[in-house]
Design an enzyme around this catalytic site. Sequence first.
Site, PDB file in Angstrom:
ATOM      1  CB  SER A 146      -4.814   6.316  33.878  1.00  0.00           C
ATOM      2  OG  SER A 146      -4.592   5.884  32.542  1.00  0.00           O
ATOM      3  CE1 TYR A 159      -9.734   8.183  32.078  1.00  0.00           C
ATOM      4  CE2 TYR A 159      -7.526   7.922  31.183  1.00  0.00           C
ATOM      5  CZ  TYR A 159      -8.572   7.442  31.955  1.00  0.00           C
ATOM      6  OH  TYR A 159      -8.442   6.234  32.612  1.00  0.00           O
TER       7      TYR A 159
END
Length: 264
Positions: A146, A159
């Site tokens: 990401s 995350y």
Amino acid sequence: MEARVRDSRTAVITGSTSGIGLGIARGLAADGCNVVLNSFTDSDEDHALAEEIAREYAVKAAYLQADMADGAACRRLVDETARRFGSLDILVNNAGIQHVAAVEDFPPEKWDAVIGINLSSAFHTTAAAIPHMRQCSSGRIVNIASAHGLRASPFKSAYVAAKHGMVGLTKTVALELAEDRITCNAICPGYVLTPLVEAQIPDQMKTHRMDRDTVVREVMLARQPTREFATVEQIATATVFLCSDGAAQITGTTLSVDGGWTAQ
Ligand code: NAD
């Protein structure tokens, strides 16, 4: 350039019943790969999806249930793929979840789940995939990280930690396999318009009292300079490229598909 038989490659994509994972499965199938779809559920729809892909792209496809929170199940998924299809050429670590909370309020069980599904699963699948790929003297490992593997945002500690960890894992695995003709790279998407992200738009519209276009442009894509979502198809195209012969010397790196987010 020497032609290569494409239809014998087998790819397993974790977390591939929706969104980016499903798009990657379709992209690899369109490129001639046999594909294994995965999620933690085991419904008729899951198996029907695999049958649909097999029909649409004239490849072999299967659905294998495995919970990516369970290390042993991650390893079984890989071994079962190789057993059913005779080889394992491509591993795409895509399964991921999110939880948003301040560090001091972050529920420990959510921390463990995010780290387990987003990061530790990739350790287990990779460890299991290496012997199969070494047998073929080639392989491709693509980790869907990401922009949060390269940059942080508040309230996403687990995350961001998992995705940064995935980038570190990618580099280490690439170095360990450099002489085995097995590459390992990470794709770092910015915001991608998946059903998961689409579902957040109505809430954001309400919270910010904005219309759809304004909330997308000014709130959701505030850090994405193009002010456009990346698409599932664009992530699939990047994956197919990293799995191609042309990408044989690309290893241990990150490929950002983020509309310029990490150029800032
Ligand atoms: P999604 O929720 O549409 O897809 C996630 C997939 O993972 C689903 O198929 C789900 O069933 C599966 N999954 C969830 N928990 C699982 C588990 N325990 N075991 C096995 N499978 C499980 O999400 P998405 O937006 O397509 O995200 C896919 C990946 O891309 C994730 O790793 C995410 O972090 C990453 N990513 C997404 C975006 C975005 O904007 N959508 C941006 C950057 C990175």
